[in-house]
Design a protein around this motif. Structure first.
Motif, PDB file in Angstrom:
ATOM      1  N   VAL A 149      32.558  30.567  20.988  1.00  0.00           N
ATOM      2  CA  VAL A 149      33.134  29.456  21.749  1.00  0.00           C
ATOM      3  C   VAL A 149      34.170  30.004  22.726  1.00  0.00           C
ATOM      4  O   VAL A 149      34.910  30.923  22.404  1.00  0.00           O
ATOM      5  CB  VAL A 149      33.772  28.433  20.781  1.00  0.00           C
ATOM      6  N   GLN A 150      34.167  29.451  23.924  1.00  0.00           N
ATOM      7  CA  GLN A 150      35.086  29.907  24.968  1.00  0.00           C
ATOM      8  C   GLN A 150      36.317  29.001  25.004  1.00  0.00           C
ATOM      9  O   GLN A 150      36.201  27.812  25.272  1.00  0.00           O
ATOM     10  CB  GLN A 150      34.378  29.904  26.326  1.00  0.00           C
ATOM     11  N   GLN A 151      37.486  29.588  24.755  1.00  0.00           N
ATOM     12  CA  GLN A 151      38.732  28.833  24.788  1.00  0.00           C
ATOM     13  C   GLN A 151      39.238  28.759  26.222  1.00  0.00           C
ATOM     14  O   GLN A 151      39.464  29.785  26.860  1.00  0.00           O
ATOM     15  CB  GLN A 151      39.781  29.504  23.900  1.00  0.00           C
ATOM     16  N   LEU A 152      39.432  27.537  26.696  1.00  0.00           N
ATOM     17  CA  LEU A 152      39.835  27.330  28.085  1.00  0.00           C
ATOM     18  C   LEU A 152      41.307  27.673  28.305  1.00  0.00           C
ATOM     19  O   LEU A 152      42.186  27.160  27.604  1.00  0.00           O
ATOM     20  CB  LEU A 152      39.596  25.868  28.460  1.00  0.00           C
ATOM     21  N   LYS A 153      41.556  28.545  29.279  1.00  0.00           N
ATOM     22  CA  LYS A 153      42.932  28.858  29.657  1.00  0.00           C
ATOM     23  C   LYS A 153      43.343  28.029  30.879  1.00  0.00           C
ATOM     24  O   LYS A 153      44.478  27.581  30.986  1.00  0.00           O
ATOM     25  CB  LYS A 153      43.061  30.350  30.000  1.00  0.00           C
ATOM     26  N   ALA A 154      42.413  27.869  31.798  1.00  0.00           N
ATOM     27  CA  ALA A 154      42.679  27.069  32.997  1.00  0.00           C
ATOM     28  C   ALA A 154      41.350  26.695  33.630  1.00  0.00           C
ATOM     29  O   ALA A 154      40.365  27.431  33.523  1.00  0.00           O
ATOM     30  CB  ALA A 154      43.524  27.860  33.989  1.00  0.00           C
ATOM     31  N   LEU A 155      41.330  25.524  34.264  1.00  0.00           N
ATOM     32  CA  LEU A 155      40.130  25.099  34.985  1.00  0.00           C
ATOM     33  C   LEU A 155      40.518  24.906  36.442  1.00  0.00           C
ATOM     34  O   LEU A 155      41.295  24.012  36.782  1.00  0.00           O
ATOM     35  CB  LEU A 155      39.561  23.810  34.395  1.00  0.00           C
ATOM     36  N   LEU A 156      39.972  25.773  37.284  1.00  0.00           N
ATOM     37  CA  LEU A 156      40.319  25.744  38.700  1.00  0.00           C
ATOM     38  C   LEU A 156      39.209  25.061  39.492  1.00  0.00           C
ATOM     39  O   LEU A 156      38.052  25.032  39.062  1.00  0.00           O
ATOM     40  CB  LEU A 156      40.529  27.174  39.228  1.00  0.00           C
ATOM     41  N   VAL A 157      39.591  24.547  40.647  1.00  0.00           N
ATOM     42  CA  VAL A 157      38.610  23.907  41.529  1.00  0.00           C
ATOM     43  C   VAL A 157      38.815  24.474  42.928  1.00  0.00           C
ATOM     44  O   VAL A 157      39.949  24.730  43.342  1.00  0.00           O
ATOM     45  CB  VAL A 157      38.749  22.365  41.480  1.00  0.00           C
ATOM     46  N   ASP A 158      37.734  24.693  43.628  1.00  0.00           N
ATOM     47  CA  ASP A 158      37.887  25.376  44.917  1.00  0.00           C
ATOM     48  C   ASP A 158      38.322  24.420  46.026  1.00  0.00           C
ATOM     49  O   ASP A 158      38.454  23.208  45.827  1.00  0.00           O
ATOM     50  CB  ASP A 158      36.635  26.183  45.270  1.00  0.00           C
ATOM     51  N   CYS A 159      38.561  24.982  47.204  1.00  0.00           N
ATOM     52  CA  CYS A 159      39.151  24.256  48.329  1.00  0.00           C
ATOM     53  C   CYS A 159      38.391  22.989  48.692  1.00  0.00           C
ATOM     54  O   CYS A 159      38.995  21.979  49.031  1.00  0.00           O
ATOM     55  CB  CYS A 159      39.252  25.177  49.543  1.00  0.00           C
ATOM     56  N   ASP A 160      37.058  23.043  48.639  1.00  0.00           N
ATOM     57  CA  ASP A 160      36.307  21.846  49.035  1.00  0.00           C
ATOM     58  C   ASP A 160      35.700  21.095  47.846  1.00  0.00           C
ATOM     59  O   ASP A 160      34.872  20.198  48.040  1.00  0.00           O
ATOM     60  CB  ASP A 160      35.268  22.167  50.112  1.00  0.00           C
ATOM     61  N   GLY A 161      36.145  21.446  46.639  1.00  0.00           N
ATOM     62  CA  GLY A 161      35.801  20.649  45.463  1.00  0.00           C
ATOM     63  C   GLY A 161      34.375  20.752  44.985  1.00  0.00           C
ATOM     64  O   GLY A 161      33.941  19.949  44.167  1.00  0.00           O
ATOM     65  N   ASP A 162      33.635  21.763  45.461  1.00  0.00           N
ATOM     66  CA  ASP A 162      32.247  21.834  45.005  1.00  0.00           C
ATOM     67  C   ASP A 162      31.949  23.022  44.099  1.00  0.00           C
ATOM     68  O   ASP A 162      30.774  23.311  43.836  1.00  0.00           O
ATOM     69  CB  ASP A 162      31.268  21.743  46.176  1.00  0.00           C
ATOM     70  N   THR A 163      32.984  23.694  43.623  1.00  0.00           N
ATOM     71  CA  THR A 163      32.814  24.768  42.637  1.00  0.00           C
ATOM     72  C   THR A 163      33.999  24.771  41.683  1.00  0.00           C
ATOM     73  O   THR A 163      35.136  24.572  42.104  1.00  0.00           O
ATOM     74  CB  THR A 163      32.752  26.155  43.321  1.00  0.00           C
ATOM     75  N   LEU A 164      33.715  25.027  40.405  1.00  0.00           N
ATOM     76  CA  LEU A 164      34.766  25.148  39.400  1.00  0.00           C
ATOM     77  C   LEU A 164      34.849  26.590  38.913  1.00  0.00           C
ATOM     78  O   LEU A 164      33.870  27.339  38.987  1.00  0.00           O
ATOM     79  CB  LEU A 164      34.469  24.230  38.211  1.00  0.00           C
ATOM     80  N   LEU A 165      36.025  26.942  38.425  1.00  0.00           N
ATOM     81  CA  LEU A 165      36.215  28.255  37.802  1.00  0.00           C
ATOM     82  C   LEU A 165      36.948  28.043  36.480  1.00  0.00           C
ATOM     83  O   LEU A 165      38.100  27.610  36.470  1.00  0.00           O
ATOM     84  CB  LEU A 165      37.028  29.183  38.715  1.00  0.00           C
ATOM     85  N   ALA A 166      36.261  28.330  35.380  1.00  0.00           N
ATOM     86  CA  ALA A 166      36.879  28.213  34.064  1.00  0.00           C
ATOM     87  C   ALA A 166      37.384  29.591  33.651  1.00  0.00           C
ATOM     88  O   ALA A 166      36.596  30.527  33.510  1.00  0.00           O
ATOM     89  CB  ALA A 166      35.870  27.693  33.047  1.00  0.00           C
ATOM     90  N   VAL A 167      38.692  29.712  33.512  1.00  0.00           N
ATOM     91  CA  VAL A 167      39.280  30.950  33.001  1.00  0.00           C
ATOM     92  C   VAL A 167      39.374  30.758  31.493  1.00  0.00           C
ATOM     93  O   VAL A 167      39.988  29.787  31.025  1.00  0.00           O
ATOM     94  CB  VAL A 167      40.657  31.223  33.628  1.00  0.00           C
ATOM     95  N   VAL A 168      38.730  31.646  30.747  1.00  0.00           N
ATOM     96  CA  VAL A 168      38.568  31.440  29.305  1.00  0.00           C
ATOM     97  C   VAL A 168      38.914  32.698  28.523  1.00  0.00           C
ATOM     98  O   VAL A 168      39.035  33.785  29.080  1.00  0.00           O
ATOM     99  CB  VAL A 168      37.098  31.058  28.959  1.00  0.00           C
ATOM    100  N   ASP A 169      39.028  32.494  27.227  1.00  0.00           N
ATOM    101  CA  ASP A 169      39.012  33.636  26.339  1.00  0.00           C
ATOM    102  C   ASP A 169      37.711  33.546  25.554  1.00  0.00           C
ATOM    103  O   ASP A 169      37.483  32.593  24.790  1.00  0.00           O
ATOM    104  CB  ASP A 169      40.231  33.619  25.403  1.00  0.00           C
ATOM    105  N   SER A 170      36.840  34.517  25.798  1.00  0.00           N
ATOM    106  CA  SER A 170      35.527  34.552  25.154  1.00  0.00           C
ATOM    107  C   SER A 170      35.494  35.726  24.192  1.00  0.00           C
ATOM    108  O   SER A 170      35.536  36.874  24.610  1.00  0.00           O
ATOM    109  CB  SER A 170      34.436  34.718  26.220  1.00  0.00           C
ATOM    110  N   PRO A 171      35.434  35.450  22.895  1.00  0.00           N
ATOM    111  CA  PRO A 171      35.569  36.540  21.928  1.00  0.00           C
ATOM    112  C   PRO A 171      34.406  37.516  21.935  1.00  0.00           C
ATOM    113  O   PRO A 171      34.571  38.688  21.664  1.00  0.00           O
ATOM    114  CB  PRO A 171      35.641  35.791  20.588  1.00  0.00           C
TER     115      PRO A 171
END
Lengths: 131, 131
Positions: free
Chosen positions: B89-111
């Protein structure tokens, strides 16, 4: 990849594992119904995700041929050599393809901001978690 | 984000810049005609891009609510809590969204491995450049 970034006797690694080198034809890249595949752009060395853009077959070919990133602009419906106007051309270090061939990862050297807003990365906003 | 990863007086940074914190409603996320948005998953600390998957509105809500990554499986047409079966399971550290809102970036801790092949990252193949 130029000899400088990939000597013939070197093993290119990513995420701590050696990369498998595949020919474009054998990569099995799956373009969607629009003929596009998403490409994550990541700064070499720092690992910053700079942007995500879309490639079609022609921009993929140009990227591999020129060693700089080319995308398909969905809004302008045209090929786009990233940074050609701003001067922040992205030098390709490696072009990776994921396990099922439907996502690309361009590892690049990007001298300046990647975002049209002037931010280093297009990812400059975080969504607040509730509670 | 838990207090541990984001104390109320801390500024979360990405790519060397402070992040703007936005509410989900204000993020202006643009789902495509299928109701999906691509989400890049990146390991916290190392910066490894582990995978790219797709979120719909419900998986985005579940991700923010549970602090673990949820996606929409296009092949199985179902919600999918990444790692629920494998234990990674990936623990979410932060969920980012790009400048025009059509891409997400999940920063996670993946064991463990993020790829169904057992590789750490789904990006384990590099496309050979011609010439």
């Amino acid at each position: 990849m130029s000899d400088e970034t990939l000597p013939s006797d070197a093993t290119l690694c990513y995420a701590g594992e050696p990369l498998e080198l595949v020919d474009l034809d054998a990569a099995g890249i799956k373009f969607d119904q629009r003929g596009l595949v998403p490409c994550v752009v990541q700064q070499h060395g720092t690992g910053e995700v700079l942007m995500v853009a879309w490639m079609n077959q022609e921009s993929l070919r140009l990227t591999l041929q020129t060693g700089t990133t080319w995308f398909w602009s969905r809004s302008r419906s045209e090929l786009w050599n990233k940074g050609a106007t701003s001067g922040n051309v992205q030098q390709l270090k490696a072009l990776l393809v994921d396990c099922d061939g439907d996502t690309l990862l361009a590892v690049v050297d990007s001298p300046g901001p990647a975002c049209h807003t002037g931010h280093r990365s297009c990812m400059f906003r975080a969504i607040r978690r509730e509670g």
